[in-house]
Design a protein around this motif. Structure first.
Motif, PDB file in Angstrom:
ATOM      1  N   THR A   1       8.068 -12.418   5.844  1.00 45.10           N
ATOM      2  CA  THR A   1       6.649 -12.190   6.097  1.00 45.10           C
ATOM      3  C   THR A   1       6.304 -10.712   5.987  1.00 45.10           C
ATOM      4  OG1 THR A   1       6.695 -14.074   7.602  1.00 45.10           O
ATOM      5  CG2 THR A   1       4.809 -12.591   7.758  1.00 45.10           C
ATOM      6  N   ARG A   2       7.160  -9.917   6.556  1.00 44.21           N
ATOM      7  CA  ARG A   2       6.936  -8.477   6.491  1.00 44.21           C
ATOM      8  C   ARG A   2       6.943  -7.989   5.048  1.00 44.21           C
ATOM      9  NH1 ARG A   2      11.449  -4.163   8.561  1.00 44.21           N
ATOM     10  NH2 ARG A   2      10.382  -2.236   8.009  1.00 44.21           N
ATOM     11  N   ALA A   3       7.910  -8.460   4.272  1.00 44.28           N
ATOM     12  CA  ALA A   3       7.995  -8.038   2.875  1.00 44.28           C
ATOM     13  C   ALA A   3       6.792  -8.538   2.078  1.00 44.28           C
ATOM     14  CB  ALA A   3       9.298  -8.553   2.264  1.00 44.28           C
ATOM     15  N   GLY A   4       6.353  -9.737   2.384  1.00 46.59           N
ATOM     16  CA  GLY A   4       5.204 -10.270   1.657  1.00 46.59           C
ATOM     17  C   GLY A   4       3.932  -9.493   1.924  1.00 46.59           C
ATOM     18  N   GLU A   5       3.692  -9.181   3.186  1.00 53.28           N
ATOM     19  CA  GLU A   5       2.495  -8.399   3.525  1.00 53.28           C
ATOM     20  C   GLU A   5       2.572  -6.996   2.929  1.00 53.28           C
ATOM     21  OE1 GLU A   5       2.379  -8.447   7.713  1.00 53.28           O
ATOM     22  OE2 GLU A   5       1.618 -10.497   7.876  1.00 53.28           O
ATOM     23  N   TYR A   6       3.738  -6.440   2.986  1.00 58.18           N
ATOM     24  CA  TYR A   6       3.913  -5.093   2.443  1.00 58.18           C
ATOM     25  C   TYR A   6       3.674  -5.086   0.941  1.00 58.18           C
ATOM     26  CZ  TYR A   6       6.374  -0.826   1.063  1.00 58.18           C
ATOM     27  OH  TYR A   6       6.707   0.381   0.508  1.00 58.18           O
ATOM     28  N   ASP A   7       4.249  -6.041   0.234  1.00 56.26           N
ATOM     29  CA  ASP A   7       4.065  -6.109  -1.214  1.00 56.26           C
ATOM     30  C   ASP A   7       2.595  -6.335  -1.569  1.00 56.26           C
ATOM     31  OD1 ASP A   7       6.669  -5.615  -1.764  1.00 56.26           O
ATOM     32  OD2 ASP A   7       7.240  -7.711  -2.101  1.00 56.26           O
ATOM     33  N   ALA A   8       1.930  -7.163  -0.802  1.00 61.92           N
ATOM     34  CA  ALA A   8       0.515  -7.421  -1.085  1.00 61.92           C
ATOM     35  C   ALA A   8      -0.320  -6.157  -0.897  1.00 61.92           C
ATOM     36  CB  ALA A   8       0.007  -8.531  -0.160  1.00 61.92           C
TER      37      ALA A   8
END
Lengths: 191, 168
Positions: free
Chosen positions: B4-11
């Motif tokens: 989740t953290r990586a997804g939000e960061y990438d977005a």
């Protein structure tokens, strides 16, 4: 100047009256923006940077732990030595009384070997089975067990028990003590 | 949790990359490679504080890191900025579009400023920040930030006189 209208509420302290050049500069900065997508190459480069940074942080943490343990070990290694060597030693034992007053004070036995005439008495009264290895025994004429420990001159004069030239060790200490007492007295002949 | 953290960061990075990269280019005076390096460093730092700043102001965090890193790294010797009396390159008519020519001229003019002046001008006129936030971002007093911006703009007036024509 729609762009400037949304600036003024927050930036009233500096953009309340921008001149023409400032407005044009703002437009120029916004208008020259180049569209650069966040492509796969940049994404991979960013992830590689995150991994590198993570490794650097882990290495720093490990190095810090090693240094902390090394410092603690060095401190523990140096601590006991410093503690025992820095401790002040106990004062040396002193004679209970001066040698001249010892005969008058029989209740306090002397401790120092340089004292008093009662020490030879103790050594003379020691049991014979302690042997010559522990204390120098009194010389008794005709005793074959002690001739081996005597000097050669004592053996030569062993035939005259009354005129023995080698006094007992205790006797020598006692005489020395008395002589030293005589020399230390201010009423000596020389002095 | 990590996904989740990586997804939000990438977005976030994908959505704001273009704006942040343009900010980095202006802060570095048009040096594309250095701007990319600075933005990369700032986004790496953002990754490690993402759980703290994700719900607040991640872009403000990146902006602060970028501006301070630009001012700091510009003082390093190997970047080798040397002020010159004349602009080293001028837009040649016909070989570039008008936008590219204006951008090149603007970046060349910004490169003539000191790093603090450039950062103050960019934060004030591109990021539209008031003096207080410019000072807070740069980590200096408000008067100092205002002075940097005023001197930077005064110098840009001379350098960009032929690009931004005064009102007659």
């Amino acid at each position: 100047m729609d762009h400037m209208e949304h600036l003024t509420p927050d930036g009233a302290d500096h953009l309340d009256r921008p001149d023409h050049f400032e407005r044009q500069l703002t437009l120029l900065m916004h208008g020259t923006r180049e569209q650069s997508p966040f492509d796969a190459r940049r994404r991979e480069r960013l992830r590689a940077g995150v991994r590198t940074h993570r490794r650097v942080r882990a290495a720093r943490r490990a190095a810090g732990s090693v240094l902390a343990v090394a410092g603690l070990g060095l401190g523990l290694f140096l601590w006991p030595h410093g503690h025992t060597e820095d401790r002040p030693s106990a004062p040396r034992p002193r004679p209970a009384s001066s040698p001249t007053s010892v005969p008058d004070a029989p209740s306090s036995p002397p401790v120092s070997p340089s004292a008093p005439p009662t020490v030879p008495a103790t050594s003379l009264s020691a049991p014979p089975d302690e042997g010559p290895a522990t204390s120098e025994p009194p010389i008794t004429s005709g005793s074959s067990a002690t001739t081996g420990y005597r000097p050669p001159t004592a053996t030569a004069t062993a035939g005259s028990p009354d005129t023995g030239t080698t006094p007992p060790a205790g006797a020598r200490v006692s005489e020395t003590a008395v002589a030293s007492d005589d020399r230390s007295s201010p009423a000596g002949p020389n002095g | 949790m990590e996904q989740t953290r990586a997804g939000e960061y990438d977005a976030f990075v994908a959505a704001r990359w273009s704006v942040l990269f343009h900010l980095a280019r202006l802060l570095t005076g048009g040096d594309r490679h250095r701007a990319e390096d600075l933005l990369q460093e700032s986004l790496v730092k953002l990754w490690f504080v993402w759980p703290k700043v994700a719900d607040e102001a991640p872009e403000a965090y990146v902006r602060k890191v970028l501006a301070r890193a630009a001012a700091r790294s510009a003082r390093r010797r190997w970047w080798g900025e040397r002020p010159v009396a004349e602009l080293p390159e001028t837009a040649a008519a016909g070989d570039m579009s008008a936008t590219v020519a204006e951008r090149s001229r603007l970046e060349a003019a910004l490169a003539q400023l000191t790093p603090r002046q450039r950062a103050a001008v960019v934060l004030r006129y591109y990021q539209d920040l008031p003096d207080r936030q410019v000072a807070q971002t740069l980590g200096c007093p408000v008067g100092t930030a205002r002075s940097h911006a005023a001197r930077g703009v005064a110098r840009l007036r001379r350098l960009l006189a032929d690009v931004i024509e005064p009102v007659g």
